[in-house]
Design an enzyme around this catalytic site. Structure first.
Site, PDB file in Angstrom:
ATOM      1  N   GLU A  63     -38.560  -2.866  -6.134  1.00  0.00           N
ATOM      2  CA  GLU A  63     -37.208  -2.151  -5.729  1.00  0.00           C
ATOM      3  C   GLU A  63     -36.571  -3.009  -4.917  1.00  0.00           C
ATOM      4  O   GLU A  63     -35.128  -3.122  -4.643  1.00  0.00           O
ATOM      5  CB  GLU A  63     -37.725  -0.759  -5.241  1.00  0.00           C
ATOM      6  CG  GLU A  63     -37.847   0.160  -6.056  1.00  0.00           C
ATOM      7  CD  GLU A  63     -39.113   0.116  -6.965  1.00  0.00           C
ATOM      8  OE1 GLU A  63     -40.071  -0.808  -6.212  1.00  0.00           O
ATOM      9  OE2 GLU A  63     -39.316   0.973  -7.788  1.00  0.00           O
ATOM     10  N   HIS A  72     -43.292  12.374  -5.946  1.00  0.00           N
ATOM     11  CA  HIS A  72     -42.407  12.394  -7.045  1.00  0.00           C
ATOM     12  C   HIS A  72     -41.494  13.621  -6.933  1.00  0.00           C
ATOM     13  O   HIS A  72     -40.830  14.009  -7.909  1.00  0.00           O
ATOM     14  CB  HIS A  72     -43.154  12.583  -8.487  1.00  0.00           C
ATOM     15  CG  HIS A  72     -43.792  11.116  -9.057  1.00  0.00           C
ATOM     16  ND1 HIS A  72     -44.906  10.856  -8.331  1.00  0.00           N
ATOM     17  CD2 HIS A  72     -43.356  10.405  -9.979  1.00  0.00           C
ATOM     18  CE1 HIS A  72     -45.253   9.558  -9.091  1.00  0.00           C
ATOM     19  NE2 HIS A  72     -44.357   9.080  -9.849  1.00  0.00           N
TER      20      HIS A  72
END
Ligand SMILES: Cc1ncc(C[n+]2csc(CCOP(=O)(O)OP(=O)(O)O)c2C)c(N)n1
Length: 666
Positions: free
Chosen positions: A405, A472
């Site tokens: 990322e 998540h």
């Protein structure tokens, strides 16, 4: 292979023409003389801090001269030679160091923490590593635009221990980007010797692990630096690929002046003093009768006068004056919002389809828009938002990325620096934590610091109520609404999602675009089929009433509406904020002034969330109109649990009804 560069005799190759040889000398002399002057000013207390590059000038100067003027260089704190060789106006450079308004950051950042598009120099941020990924983005733009240019980026050997280094090299290699990674191995990272920094013989050996060509160059030999880099750069232009170069050199002074060199063995300093790149080269030129003592004296006098003149200019400039609106106005690049109106032709779309359609139409709208993300190409992304895109727009513009990322967000920033636009799909909003540094320190701060915008949208599939547990399910918008320089958008309906995404992509500033996963396939709405935009900073009043103002955003808007459907006797204004930064305070205040009661429902856990600020703003601006305390309803202060009964207890859905009734009956 064991090379002790300190003991290697200095051998100059004399194939270069006299003019070039002298040019190398003058360009090395200038940063040395500026530095010597700065050390004096430091002792006189006229400047606050100095990172010395004395003894390392051959690297900065040699690399800069070996590159073309339109090729980007991303230097570090010891690379004054990059700036002087590119001929930046010295008065502006000095003004930068003294925090004056005419400096490159108008007094907002210090030392070499700035960039300048005019000179194709992109400066570092303090965190060292991020610029390596930025170089990837600039090189990617060069490749996509078929420009055949090289991008050179510097790091110290200390910086190579950061994750950014590994991520950036891997991305550059996988995508074969023409980045020249320059490691200046100067023996120490602050007080840490190389033996405590890495455990391989040469950092260049790492090239093999990344599938990358690598070289070791004597960083104290200007001719070797210049001729070898010139050759490497030429071949990178012809055959675009990354190359890793380890320059062996030494840091002759302290990390910064105040910290000294007590921990450096005296013998080591003495050995390397004999390798001074400037003094040795000067002697070489004299031995070859290329320069004389008189030439040396003349050129030094010339440079000295230039330094003095420009120092005077910087010193006599008034100190910078604080003006709040000037400061605030530079946080974002001015965005000339262009309204594209929705047409009457509509189609019922799910939330996910509306986002996909907006993204597709934006790709058609902007030739230089690239989408980056994990598994977004043939696979279509884990939520299938980009399904079919690769067939329509090709693999160059729909780029699968490695799992990194930080480097990908930095790459997106680099694309922006090189005049392109980028959308990054985070696979889950939770994973932004692995790219947090570039978002809050690079993208958010660049325009304020040196007027460089970040034309980047980060798509953030977020939110709970999906039984996905702590990693998540997060809705982490408050990590970013807190940081000046970021825009934060959080739609609740398909119509808004499409129009706001189009605006986010048009906006030249960094935008975090939150997409609640639970809404993707559960919410449908009629959505105009054409390309349209919705302005930021405009909340929508989706229900009108008299008794109470309900303020919310994202999936929580739907929870509020469900509660009100169950309680038809409650008459409420329901405000969907849609964008959190900028925030539409006017709509909030007008409603609260009318109803006299406010309740804010947020999915995020309570403390430090958006609801707290909205509540404070209402108190400060509407206190006299309130008939009851403002209520905030949010998730409890725990991580998000996985099992359904626990998640139900965590989320504020059920608590909202109780709180709302309490407020009405207050
Ligand atoms: C992320 C981060 N950690 C720590 C620091 C503090 N720091 C600044 S420069 C530096 C040493 C860097 O060493 P190196 O990369 O070898 O470059 P050099 O200073 O030797 O040129 C350290 C520890 C920082 N700026 N950023």
């Amino acid at each position: 292979m064991s090379i002790n560069f300190a003991k290697k005799p200095l051998i100059y190759n004399n194939d270069l023409k006299t003019k070039k040889l002298i040019n190398l000398y003058v360009n090395m002399l200038k940063p040395r003389m500026i530095e010597e002057r700065m050390l004096l000013l430091l002792r006189q207390g006229k400047i606050s801090k100095w990172f010395s590059g004395i003894g390392q000038e051959a690297i900065a100067v040699g690399v800069t001269l070996a590159l073309k003027k339109d090729e980007y260089i991303l230097p570090m704190h010891r690379n004054l030679g990059v700036f002087t060789t590119r001929n930046l106006p010295l008065s502006k450079l000095f003004a930068q160091w003294f925090g004056k308004a005419s400096g490159f950051t108008k007094g907002r950042d210090r030392s070499f923490h700035f960039g300048t598009q005019a000179y194709k120099i992109i400066g570092m941020i303090s965190h060292l590593g991020p610029q390596l990924g930025i170089a990837d983005g600039i090189a990617l733009a060069s490749k996509l635009k078929n420009k055949n240019t090289v991008t050179a980026v510097f790091t110290g050997e200390g910086g190579t221990s950061e994750g950014d280094f590994h991520e950036a090299l891997n991305v550059a290699s996988v995508w074969q980007l023409p980045v020249l990674f320059c490691i200046e191995n100067n023996g120490y990272g602050l007080s840490t010797p190389t033996s405590e920094q890495y455990n391989c013989e040469h950092l260049a050996d790492r090239g093999l692990g990344y599938g990358m060509e690598a070289h070791i160059i004597d960083g104290n030999n200007i001719i070797e630096v210049y001729t070898k880099i010139k050759k490497i750069a030429k071949s990178m232009r012809e055959n675009p690929r990354p190359v890793l170069v380890e320059f062996k050199t030494f840091r002759m002074r302290g990390h910064e002046e105040a910290s000294g060199t007590k921990y450096v063995p005296e013998a080591l300093l003495k050995t390397w003093a004999k390798k001074d790149p400037l003094k040795n080269y000067e002697q070489f030129l004299k031995n070859k009768n290329i320069i004389t003592d008189a030439f040396e004296a003349n050129i030094k006098a010339e440079i000295d006068a230039e330094i003095k003149h420009n120092l005077d200019l910087a010193f006599t400039e008034n100190n910078v004056v604080f003006n709040e609106s000037n400061e605030l106005n530079d946080v974002f690049k001015y965005f000339d919002f262009h309204e594209f109106n929705p047409k009457t032709e509509e189609k019922e779309l799910r939330f996910v389809d509306a986002i996909s359609e907006g993204l597709k139409q934006s790709m058609q709208q902007h030739k230089y828009l690239v989408i980056l993300g994990q598994d977004i190409a043939e696979y279509g992304g884990v939520f299938k938002v980009t399904e079919g895109f690769v067939n329509q727009f090709g693999k160059e513009r729909i780029k699968n990325t490695p799992i990194c990322e930080s480097a990908i967000i930095e790459t997106a920033m680099g694309l922006s620096i090189a005049g392109m636009k980028a959308v990054v799909e985070l696979q889950f909003a939770d994973f932004i934590s692995s790219g947090f540094n570039p978002v809050v320190n690079y993208l958010a701060k660049s325009h304020y610091r040196w007027q460089q915008n970040a034309d980047v949208v980060l798509r953030m599939p977020c939110g709970a109520d999906v039984g996905a547990g702590p990693f998540h399910s997060q809705t982490n918008e408050a990590w970013f609404t807190k940081t000046p320089g970021l825009k934060v958008v959080y739609p609740a309906f398909p119509y808004d999602a499409k129009g706001l995404l189009n605006t986010a992509i048009n906006d030249p500033n960094p935008v975090l675009f939150f997409e609640h996963k639970a809404l993707y396939r559960s919410v449908r709405q009629l959505v105009p089929t054409n390309y349209y935009t919705i302005p930021f900073g405009s909340a929508s009043v989706i229900k009108k009433g008299t008794q109470v103002t309900v303020i919310s955003y994202g999936a929580a808007v739907h929870w509020a509406l469900e509660t009100l459907t169950k309680n038809p006797d409650i008459s409420a204004d329901v405000i969907d904020l849609r964008t959190l930064q900028p925030l539409d305070t006017e709509t909030i205040f007008n409603s609260v002034k009318k109803t006299g009661r406010a309740i804010i429902l947020q999915e995020d856990s309570l403390f430090g969330g958006v609801a707290s600020d909205v509540s404070a703003l209402i108190t400060e601006n509407c206190f006299e109109y309130l008939d009851a305390p403002i209520l905030r309803v949010a998730s409890i202060n725990t991580p998000i649990p996985f099992a359904k009964p626990l998640e139900d207890g965590y989320l504020p859905k059920n608590r909202f009804e109780i709180a709302l009734k309490k407020l009405i009956n207050y």
